[in-house]
Design an enzyme around this catalytic site. Structure first.
Site, short mmCIF file in Angstrom:
data_model
loop_
_atom_site.label_atom_id
_atom_site.label_comp_id
_atom_site.label_asym_id
_atom_site.label_seq_id
_atom_site.Cartn_x
_atom_site.Cartn_y
_atom_site.Cartn_z
N HIS A 195 14.94 25.86 -48.11
CA HIS A 195 13.63 25.35 -48.53
C HIS A 195 13.24 25.86 -49.91
CE1 HIS A 195 13.68 24.14 -44.35
NE2 HIS A 195 13.02 23.10 -44.83
N ARG A 302 5.84 17.65 -45.63
CA ARG A 302 6.20 18.89 -44.93
C ARG A 302 4.94 19.77 -44.83
NH1 ARG A 302 11.30 18.34 -48.08
NH2 ARG A 302 13.05 18.63 -46.68
N ARG A 338 4.62 15.02 -41.12
CA ARG A 338 5.49 15.72 -40.17
C ARG A 338 4.73 16.92 -39.64
NH1 ARG A 338 11.05 18.52 -41.75
NH2 ARG A 338 9.69 20.06 -42.72
N GLU A 439 17.60 15.39 -36.33
CA GLU A 439 18.21 16.48 -37.09
C GLU A 439 19.07 17.38 -36.21
OE1 GLU A 439 15.08 18.26 -39.44
OE2 GLU A 439 13.70 18.26 -37.77
N ASP A 463 19.20 19.47 -41.74
CA ASP A 463 19.46 20.17 -40.49
C ASP A 463 20.59 19.52 -39.71
OD1 ASP A 463 17.80 22.45 -40.33
OD2 ASP A 463 16.07 21.11 -40.27
N CYS A 510 15.46 11.20 -44.58
CA CYS A 510 14.61 12.00 -45.45
C CYS A 510 15.25 13.33 -45.84
CB CYS A 510 13.25 12.25 -44.80
SG CYS A 510 13.37 13.14 -43.25
C1 PEP Z 1 15.98 17.85 -42.87
O1 PEP Z 1 16.28 18.71 -42.05
O2 PEP Z 1 16.80 17.05 -43.38
C2 PEP Z 1 14.58 17.74 -43.33
C3 PEP Z 1 14.20 16.76 -44.12
O3 PEP Z 1 13.70 18.71 -42.93
P1 PEP Z 1 13.63 20.17 -43.58
O4 PEP Z 1 14.51 20.17 -44.81
O5 PEP Z 1 12.22 20.45 -43.91
O6 PEP Z 1 14.17 21.05 -42.49
MG MG Z 2 14.77 19.75 -40.96
#
Ligand code: PEP
Ligand code: MG
Length: 581
Positions: A195, A302, A338, A439, A463, A510
């Site tokens: 992140h 997010r 989300r 995911e 994920d 996404c």
């Molecule tokens: C993902 O897991 O692809 C996603 C978009 O969520 P995050 O990156 O916030 O875990």
């Molecule tokens: Mg994710």
């Protein structure tokens, strides 16, 4: 002599500037006994350290720009209140006076005792108070030991234009550092879909991760060039390299400003298939960019960033106010909210809690699992989303679902909230679309079952890749295995897209894979028609889509599905990109 170092470029852009090294060493607390005659002086030293710590915090608070989106000020105020409470140092003073401990050690004993009390508590948010105690005591100890401020806390803009190098940075650190105007950053650890990396992209800060041993070869104030596209850092560059990179900087600037001309062009392929491009957003202040790049809405908001760097979680009213502001900016464009995805590398305090940690946090209490376990976190957010749905095109998206029982539980909670809102005559969208992220491999394999129960799906490849290939997305040692083109990943994406088509519900993607221009044609060939991408990458992907002819992509996509390795698929994609535009 110029040194070149290579890592993984995770946020594009070229920066040229001086290096600033961030040391995040643990404090080494000395333990010794003072003489009875030194007691008064030691207690005075303790009081003076508390006063200096307060001054530091006030200075930091006074320099927070009003535009900063995260509520850092209230986070700091809480620490100030703790410093102002005489009880905090009562026990250390007693330990100095009666056991002749030095002030630093007396504080450490007090900290350990308080941390133990907090550790016993069940409530997750009360438990985070433990971290505040540690932060506050650590600050006094740093003053006693004559350590300077942590760099990202510096109240001035002395890091303006610097390229910072750290062993690792948490998303919370990155948000804090952003207001100082750093030009770029590199970390020794981290993965491309951590992140921190994602945040760097949305903040538009060029960044490299996995730059092993960077701090061994780069010194404070060295001149460096950081190339976030190619993942290269040049230390002490010669005039030729400087001239070359300045030219590249200019070319990049022209290329990206040229893309803006595509903003209002409808995203249709050459054979006239409409593709929808949505934006991924982390911070409320970034919603302006959704319109700036011509996205058709927000495909992933997010919301966990609303919870970071602050003392207590947002309540229903704060959620509601934030969503209303966001809807206002979006002015009719759809907003996919989300629900909270805290856990793993996203912790409210930046993930530096001490004490018991889950041994596999990414496989543990995260996202929907945490929300179902802590209704006090979940209800206010859901209620606010439902209330906001009366005022705009809101969609609700649940992260990390892995079985249908979780869908049952979420739907039951939504029904309860709706009944409550009905009883109070509060408006909401009775048809609020509820979808989930795919995911977890279990969800992708069962996408047909999920598709029967939900209004839309969105593939979270960050994920999905982590869980399918069993690689920790924030572990730099595993970066070599991180492969969005692994045949298993492609098959799961394909299964999910098929499930959506059969159930006649939309399926978006996404994860970061959707924003990588190299993959765009393959994803179109597999049938993806909704991409949710960082605004920074959106127009580049749009350009590829405008130049693509879907009728020519199907065969390639089918071949890719039968390929035996990621390397084979990568070769196919290169061929497809070379021949089909
Ligand atoms: C993902 O897991 O692809 C996603 C978009 O969520 P995050 O990156 O916030 O875990
Ligand atoms: Mg994710």
């Amino acid at each position: 002599m110029t040194i070149a170092m290579h890592g993984v470029g995770v946020s594009r852009g070229i920066a040229i500037g001086k290096a600033h090294i961030i040391e995040q060493e643990q404090l080494d607390i000395p333990e010794y006994n003072i003489k009875p005659a030194q007691i008064d002086a030691e207690i005075r030293r303790l009081h003076e350290a508390v006063t200096s710590a307060k001054q530091q915090l006030r200075a930091i608070r006074d320099h927070i720009p009003p535009t900063t989106s995260v509520d850092i000020a209230s986070f700091i105020d809480t620490h100030l209140l703790m410093l102002e409470d005489a009880v905090l140092i009562q026990e250390p003073i007693r330990l100095v006076r009666e056991s002749f401990y030095n002030a630093e050690w007396a504080l450490k004993l007090q900290c350990d005792a308080l941390v133990n009390v907090f550790e016993e508590m069940d409530d997750a948010y009360l438990r985070t108070r433990r971290d505040d105690i540690e932060h506050v005591i650590n600050r006094i100890q740093r003053v006693l030991l004559k350590h300077t401020l942590l760099p990202h806390e510096s109240p001035d803009s002395s890091l303006q234009g610097y390229i910072t190098l750290a062993n690792d940075l948490t998303p919370a650190d990155t948000v804090l550092m952003q207001h100082q105007g750093i030009a770029a950053f590199a970390t020794e650890l981290g993965g491309p879909t951590s992140h921190t990396a994602i945040l760097a992209r949305s903040l538009g800060i060029p960044a490299i991760i996995g730059l092993h041993q960077a701090r061994r070869y780069i010194k404070e104030d060295d001149l460096v060039i950081l190339d976030g596209i190619r993942g290269v850092i040049l230390v002490d560059p010669d005039e030729r390299s400087l001239a070359h990179y300045r030219k590249l900087q200019e070319q990049d600037r022209k290329y990206y400003s040229g893309l803006i001309t595509l903003r209002d062009t409808p995203t249709r392929t050459k054979d006239d298939t409409l593709v929808e491009l949505y934006a991924n957003i982390e911070l409320p202040k970034d919603f302006e960019t959704v319109r700036a790049v011509g996205a058709c809405g927000v495909g992933l908001y997010r919301t966990e960033f609303l919870y970071m760097n602050r003392e207590s979680p947002p309540d229903e009213e704060e959620h509601f106010k934030t969503y209303m502001e966001v809807l206002n900016i979006l002015n009719g464009l759809p907003l996919t909210i989300r629900t909270l995805d805290l856990g793993a590398d996203k912790q409210v305090d930046g993930g530096r809690q001490k004490g018991p940690v889950q041994s596999n946090p990414a496989l543990g209490l995260r996202a929907i699992r945490l929300c179902l376990k802590e209704p006090a976190l979940f209800y206010p957010q859901l209620k606010a989303i439902l209330r906001a749905s009366a005022f705009g095109a809101v969609r609700l998206m649940i992260p990390m679902l892995s079985n249908t029982e979780e869908i049952d539980q979420v739907q039951q909670i939504i029904e309860e909230i709706k009944t409550d809102l009905d009883a109070k005559n509060i408006a909401y969208d009775h048809d609020l679309p509820v979808g989930c992220m795919i995911e977890v491999p279990a969800a992708a394999i069962c996408a047909d079952i999920f598709a029967q129960r939900l209004d839309f799906l969105s593939i979270g490849t960050n994920d999905l890749i982590q869980y399918t290939i069993a690689i920790d997305r924030v572990n730099d040692e595993m970066n070599y295995l991180y492969d969005p083109l692994h045949p298993a990943v492609l098959r799961l994406i394909n299964t999910t897209l098929q499930a959506g088509r059969q159930a006649n519900i939309p399926v978006a993607m996404c994860g970061e894979m959707a924003g990588d221009i190299r993959n765009a044609r393959l994803l179109l060939g597999l049938g993806l028609r909704e991409f949710s991408i960082h605004p920074a990458n959106l127009l580049e992907v749009k350009k590829i889509i405008l130049e693509s002819d879907i009728s020519k992509l199907d065969d390639f996509a089918q071949q890719a599905l039968f390929a035996k390795s990621g390397t084979e698929i990568a070769t196919l994609i290169d061929e497809m990109n070379r021949t089909l535009h």
